[in-house]
Structures are given as C-alpha cells and as structure tokens.
Design an enzyme around this catalytic site. Sequence first.
Site, mmCIF file in Angstrom:
data_model
loop_
_atom_site.group_PDB
_atom_site.id
_atom_site.type_symbol
_atom_site.label_atom_id
_atom_site.label_comp_id
_atom_site.label_asym_id
_atom_site.label_seq_id
_atom_site.Cartn_x
_atom_site.Cartn_y
_atom_site.Cartn_z
ATOM 1 N N ARG A 28 -8.732 -0.181 4.746
ATOM 2 C CA ARG A 28 -7.585 0.693 3.759
ATOM 3 C C ARG A 28 -6.365 0.282 3.773
ATOM 4 N NH1 ARG A 28 -7.946 6.560 7.334
ATOM 5 N NH2 ARG A 28 -6.163 6.500 4.535
ATOM 6 N N ASP A 39 4.714 0.357 12.233
ATOM 7 C CA ASP A 39 3.406 -0.258 11.822
ATOM 8 C C ASP A 39 3.173 -1.952 11.813
ATOM 9 O OD1 ASP A 39 3.518 1.570 8.867
ATOM 10 O OD2 ASP A 39 3.253 2.226 10.800
ATOM 11 N N ARG A 69 0.955 14.791 13.008
ATOM 12 C CA ARG A 69 1.963 14.424 11.488
ATOM 13 C C ARG A 69 1.858 15.530 11.058
ATOM 14 N NH1 ARG A 69 -1.379 8.964 9.502
ATOM 15 N NH2 ARG A 69 1.030 9.154 7.947
ATOM 16 N N LYS A 112 0.582 -1.087 0.561
ATOM 17 C CA LYS A 112 0.040 0.188 -0.211
ATOM 18 C C LYS A 112 0.706 1.411 -0.299
ATOM 19 C CE LYS A 112 -1.456 1.330 4.344
ATOM 20 N NZ LYS A 112 -1.330 2.897 4.625
ATOM 21 N N ASN A 113 1.664 1.599 0.763
ATOM 22 C CA ASN A 113 3.044 2.896 1.163
ATOM 23 C C ASN A 113 3.805 2.496 0.126
ATOM 24 O OD1 ASN A 113 0.880 2.654 3.392
ATOM 25 N ND2 ASN A 113 2.183 2.764 4.889
ATOM 26 N N CYS A 168 -4.551 12.525 12.490
ATOM 27 C CA CYS A 168 -5.220 11.258 12.536
ATOM 28 C C CYS A 168 -5.469 10.492 13.967
ATOM 29 C CB CYS A 168 -4.662 10.507 11.143
ATOM 30 S SG CYS A 168 -3.165 9.372 11.978
HETATM 31 C C1 EPZ Z 1 4.043 6.855 6.395
HETATM 32 O O1 EPZ Z 1 3.331 7.757 7.429
HETATM 33 C C2 EPZ Z 1 3.211 5.550 6.663
HETATM 34 N N1 EPZ Z 1 2.396 6.069 5.249
HETATM 35 C C3 EPZ Z 1 3.101 4.909 7.565
HETATM 36 O O2 EPZ Z 1 1.795 4.704 7.891
HETATM 37 C C4 EPZ Z 1 3.365 5.168 8.496
HETATM 38 O O3 EPZ Z 1 3.422 4.655 9.901
HETATM 39 C C5 EPZ Z 1 5.054 6.121 8.787
HETATM 40 O O4 EPZ Z 1 5.521 6.706 7.246
HETATM 41 C C6 EPZ Z 1 6.199 5.395 9.292
HETATM 42 O O5 EPZ Z 1 6.700 5.224 9.126
HETATM 43 C C7 EPZ Z 1 2.629 6.024 3.952
HETATM 44 O O6 EPZ Z 1 3.451 5.711 3.643
HETATM 45 C C8 EPZ Z 1 1.234 6.359 3.164
HETATM 46 P P1 EPZ Z 1 6.426 9.994 8.743
HETATM 47 P P2 EPZ Z 1 4.072 9.461 7.002
HETATM 48 O O7 EPZ Z 1 6.116 11.166 8.047
HETATM 49 O O8 EPZ Z 1 4.944 9.684 5.818
HETATM 50 C C9 EPZ Z 1 6.750 12.951 12.493
HETATM 51 C C10 EPZ Z 1 0.056 2.313 7.903
HETATM 52 O O9 EPZ Z 1 -0.036 2.146 8.869
HETATM 53 N N2 EPZ Z 1 6.493 14.144 10.776
HETATM 54 O O10 EPZ Z 1 7.944 9.013 8.482
HETATM 55 O O11 EPZ Z 1 3.150 10.441 7.087
HETATM 56 C C11 EPZ Z 1 5.365 12.579 12.102
HETATM 57 O O12 EPZ Z 1 4.544 13.609 12.723
HETATM 58 C C12 EPZ Z 1 0.494 4.188 7.898
HETATM 59 O O13 EPZ Z 1 0.616 2.189 6.689
HETATM 60 C C13 EPZ Z 1 7.029 16.029 10.970
HETATM 61 O O14 EPZ Z 1 7.126 16.033 12.479
HETATM 62 O O15 EPZ Z 1 5.401 9.371 8.810
HETATM 63 C C14 EPZ Z 1 5.526 11.336 12.299
HETATM 64 O O16 EPZ Z 1 5.540 11.918 14.071
HETATM 65 C C15 EPZ Z 1 0.306 4.928 9.220
HETATM 66 N N3 EPZ Z 1 6.641 16.677 10.551
HETATM 67 C C16 EPZ Z 1 6.899 10.830 12.170
HETATM 68 O O17 EPZ Z 1 7.428 12.474 11.708
HETATM 69 C C17 EPZ Z 1 7.058 16.462 8.930
HETATM 70 O O18 EPZ Z 1 6.539 17.476 7.928
HETATM 71 C C18 EPZ Z 1 7.166 9.711 11.265
HETATM 72 O O19 EPZ Z 1 6.002 10.464 9.805
HETATM 73 C C19 EPZ Z 1 6.982 14.885 8.530
HETATM 74 C C20 EPZ Z 1 6.645 14.212 9.503
#
Ligand code: EPZ
Length: 421
Positions: A398, A306, A123, A24-25, A118
Amino acid sequence: MALERMRIVGGAPLRGEIEIGGAKNAALPLMALTLLTPQSCRIQNIPDLQDVSTMVEILSALGVKVARKERAIEIQAETFNKTEAPYDFVRRMRASVLLLGPLLGRFGYARVSLPGGCAIGVRPIDQHLKAFEALGAEIQLSDGYVEAKAARLQGANFRFELNTVTGTANAIMAASCAEGVSRFENCACEPEVSLVAETLVAMGAKIRGIGTSTLEIEGSRELGGFDVPLIPDRIETGTYLVAGAITNGELFLRGANASHLQAVIEKLRETGCTITEDPAGIRILGRRPIRPVQLETAPFPSFPTDMQAQLLALLCLADGESHIQETIFENRFMHVSELMRMGADLSIKGSVATVKGVSRMEGANVMATDLRASACLVLAGLAARGVTEVLRIYHLDRGYERMESKLSAVGADITRVQEST
Ligand code: EPZ
C-alpha cells in the site's frame, strides 16, 4: 490474488543508492483535490502504490477522467456520474474520506461511507465533520454513510480540537470553495498538508499561514487546474535510513528532502549513526554499538508516528534500554509481538514500549498487520540471523513501491514469494 510473502536472509550490510519516490500521503489528497475543478490537473512523480491505484479506481467510478503517463497522472473532473464514495472503496482505504471536502465544496453534496476503524485504531473523523458544519454544511450519518449538504459553504472560523492531517486537508479543500474568508486554528503542519495548501493557491485560492498551525483561506468559485511534482516520501526515506542503520551499512537516498524529517534524522544520530544531508539527498552510515534512545511520537515537526515501528526495530539491537511512547494512535504496537518472536526483548505498558537491546535477533515467520508494522518486520529481517518470512505483505504494497527491488539493489537477500497453497 494469491497471498504473497517477503523472504529475507539477514546479515548483509546494505551499501549503495536508493531512489526515493513521491509521497503517498501527498498523492492521495492531491488526487482528491482535482475534484475541485473541471480543468485538467497533473501530478508528477506519482508513486506506483496500491493506495494510489485504489484512489484511481474511486475517481474513475465517480466518472472522472484519469490517465497514468509513466511517472505522472493526469486527472480531469469535468463530468461526474455521482458524488458518492461507496463502502467497498472506503473500507479498503480510509483516505477516501478526502473526497468529502472537494465534493461538498464543488457540488454542495457528498455521500461517503464512514471509514471503519483499522488495525492501528478507531480513527474517527469527528473533526472533519465539525469543520464542515462550521462552514455551514448539514451533516447526517445514516446506514454507515456520511451525507454532507450545503447550498453554498460560508467562510468561518474553526479550531481543531486535535492535530489531524487529513482533517486539515479536508477542511481547507472545502473552505477553498466557500464564500468569504475562513480561519482555521490548530491545523496540522505536516509537509503533505502544506503541499495541498500550496496547490490550492496554484488553483486560484488565497491561503495565508501555510506551514503554520493557523490558516486563513479566501474561497473562490473558479478554481483552475494544476501541474505539480509530489514532495518525496519522508516515511519511505526514514524507513530506508533505518535499513542502512540496522544493517550497519552505508546508503545514499537520492531525492530525499531532509527538511521533512529532521526529528527522525536527529533521533538516528542519537543512536550513533552518521547522517549527512546535501541537496541531492541524504547519506547514512550505520554504527555499532547502537545507542539506546528515548522517544515520543507527536505531530510534525516532531518524530512521526509513521516511523515509530521502524525505529523500534533498530532499538531491539541497541546496547541498552530504550523507551518509545506512541501518542497518536491507541493501538500501534502490534509489531511488538512479532519482533518478540524474533528474539527481541520488549514489553508494553500503556502507550510506552520498553526495549532491552539484544545482541542478535533470529529469523522467523512473522505476520504483517499494517503498513508500517510490515516495514518494521522487513527491517528486522534484514538484520536477523537466518531466514525471515513476512506474511500478508499486501499491507506493505500500500505504501512502498518495489521495496524488494530497491533493497536487493543495495545488497539485501530479499525475494517476494507466492504463498504456497
Ligand atoms: C494521516 O492519517 C496519515 N494518512 C497516516 O499515515 C498518519 O499516521 C496520520 O496522518 C498521523 O500522522 C494519510 O495521510 C493518508 P489523523 P489521518 O487524522 O489523517 C485522531 C500511513 O502509515 N482523530 O492525523 O487519518 C485519530 O484517531 C498512515 O501512511 C480524531 O480523533 O490521521 C488519531 O488518533 C497511517 N478525530 C489522531 O487523531 C478526527 O476527526 C491523528 O489522526 C481525526 C483524527
């Protein structure tokens, strides 16, 4: 659409083979990637998931041609009627922010609704926006939307302040259209990010350092189409590995790529499972007693956030005390209260969950709150005594394709039922 729930009668050891689908990701960023070229793109072994359908809806609303052909999807972003992703779409799927990089890169303009928070956390997308600004974009936030403009993006150096998966994907998609070379440091190294980079190379971009945390990208004005297979879904794989472990069964996960989830495999071996890897997939043999473990989630190649909820379900039945530290999201323990209603002995202090293993959990009606918490509750139900009903399984749909049929085929007593009105 009527709400649905999953009804599980626990206790059966699962035995047999499960086919692992496309990730998915990886599907979501690759679908966004098609916006970078007017040529036709094809993504093979696309999973049939709600998030993929939502992305199809968004691309179609932009005027992009999308055709699903069995297990592939063909996308051609030749004509557009707008370069905006409305709130209605983004609120349903945060990954819509992945449209920012390609639209900004190709058209010099993008207007995408800011994703709300969410269930698992606030996020923010500050890192995405800082990367775009480093490339010369002007960013404005108004009416809950992000507006990004740039006459022509210019290659630049940028260091991410933290590990962000979609932030890295967004930045390299934009940089692939920029004039000159960009150097990004502290990039995410998740397999899905590497697939985005490899696909960009297939489209004509020049990228060095793929798979490492430092990427060098030489942009190109003319990016071509692509035809690639998705990598297998490493989180679906990990989820079904836990299904084999928690039911003390034996499963073969066909198509799984063990190199994408070594940290999960090692942790499951630590609990006592026997896991064997071969080119065709991964085999797991459950074991009793389940040994307690200590765990900390962290970016790839460490143990993925995850998979935290799914492993927690297993540890509820361990022979001793385990501790799980969630370091990525600030609110990713909502499954804990639901597991406690099934008899688990759990407590949370800050970002650490303490699990005192119990000999058995009892079936109950439980509420899903997010995608991976839903999976965790299904796993607990598979091992619990009696009937478990997991409510609000739209969360599950999802990210998991046909979960009830895949589990029924290996002996689970699980059915999807419509909510009684
Ligand atoms: C991706 O989300 C995945 N989703 C998530 O999977 C996964 O949990 C996550 O990466 C971490 O591995 C997709 O790929 C579609 P991040 P993403 O940006 O990219 C903070 C699932 O279950 N952050 O790596 O949105 C953020 O708040 C989903 O399939 C900032 O502060 O995650 C989080 O605490 C859930 N500022 C951490 O970093 C930013 O600009 C990691 O977020 C970006 C992120």
